[in-house]
Design an enzyme around this catalytic site. Structure first.
Site, PDB file in Angstrom:
ATOM      1  CG  ASP A  35      40.607  25.574   0.750  1.00 27.44           C
ATOM      2  OD1 ASP A  35      39.899  25.274   1.730  1.00 27.44           O
ATOM      3  OD2 ASP A  35      40.615  24.928  -0.309  1.00 27.44           O
ATOM      4  CG  HIS A  90      39.014  24.211  -7.512  1.00 21.59           C
ATOM      5  ND1 HIS A  90      37.976  23.472  -8.050  1.00 21.59           N
ATOM      6  CD2 HIS A  90      39.341  23.580  -6.359  1.00 21.59           C
ATOM      7  CE1 HIS A  90      37.686  22.451  -7.264  1.00 21.59           C
ATOM      8  NE2 HIS A  90      38.508  22.486  -6.229  1.00 21.59           N
ATOM      9  CG  LEU A  91      46.598  25.500  -9.093  1.00 23.34           C
ATOM     10  CD1 LEU A  91      47.053  24.065  -9.390  1.00 23.34           C
ATOM     11  CD2 LEU A  91      47.473  26.513  -9.832  1.00 23.34           C
ATOM     12  CG  HIS A  92      43.648  22.574  -4.056  1.00 22.50           C
ATOM     13  ND1 HIS A  92      42.966  22.972  -2.934  1.00 22.50           N
ATOM     14  CD2 HIS A  92      42.780  21.831  -4.784  1.00 22.50           C
ATOM     15  CE1 HIS A  92      41.738  22.481  -2.972  1.00 22.50           C
ATOM     16  NE2 HIS A  92      41.597  21.797  -4.087  1.00 22.50           N
TER      17      HIS A  92
END
Length: 200
Positions: free
Chosen positions: A69, A137-139
């Site tokens: 990120d 989107h996966l954090h």
């Protein structure tokens, strides 16, 4: 006055879909065109195609890519995205459970490879309208316990951030013909007591 010759039936059938009036386009063609246009404008699609020079891919397979990120909320903060353009988590149904499970699998794999704490982590999604990019989107964040106050608030399991487990519970509870929630809706989830970059 010169008159153009009419097209033969063969030439008429061979006309490009882009040359036809919008009214005669099939619903599928319209939808596909809209998706293609959206994908061309989507920064995550650009990253997935390997066309963003400032982004280093930490993982790539046939379906997913992973990268850091740009505004990390933890020492380890990664984003896992499908290569195919998909909307936000509110658009998912129980048919997408395998997709969500695969995202989690890739996320855990990347976190482990990058030396993250597998016992102190948080995986989840921002729920619309709190997501900044409309591409699923996966954090993946770790260590969860060492995030700052603001980061813990932004990634706190609540109506604006849904953990991977809560999303799977929600999808599993859907009937087979359940339609996805409108993008502007919020999930009916109770906030947990334990507090939680999106690529901003």
């Amino acid at each position: 006055m010169h008159q153009s010759r009419p097209l033969t039936p063969t030439k008429q059938r061979c006309r490009s879909v882009h040359e036809r009036p919008l009214a005669v386009l099939s619903e599928h063609a319209i939808f596909q065109t809209a998706c293609n246009n959206m994908a061309r404008r989507c920064i995550f699609c650009t990253i997935a195609r390997g066309e963003e020079p400032k982004t280093t891919l930490l993982h790539e397979d046939e379906r997913f890519v992973a990268f850091r990120d740009r505004s990390p909320a933890a020492a380890h903060h990664y984003l896992i995205i499908p290569k195919e353009h998909m909307g936000n988590p509110a658009t998912l149904t129980n048919k997408d459970i395998p997709l969500v499970e695969s995202l989690a699998e890739v996320g855990n794999k990347v976190l482990q490879e990058q030396g993250g704490n597998m016992e102190d982590k948080r995986l989840g999604f921002h729920w619309p309208p709190f997501n900044s990019i409309d591409h699923l989107h996966l954090h993946v964040l770790s260590p969860d316990s060492q995030m700052g106050f603001l980061s813990r608030l932004v990634y706190r399991p609540a109506f604006w951030f849904v953990t991977i487990d809560k999303l799977l519970e929600r999808l599993q509870a859907m009937p087979g013909d359940q339609q996805p929630s409108p993008p502007s809706s919020t999930p009916q989830l109770q906030s947990e007591t334990k507090p939680e970059g999106e690529q901003s």
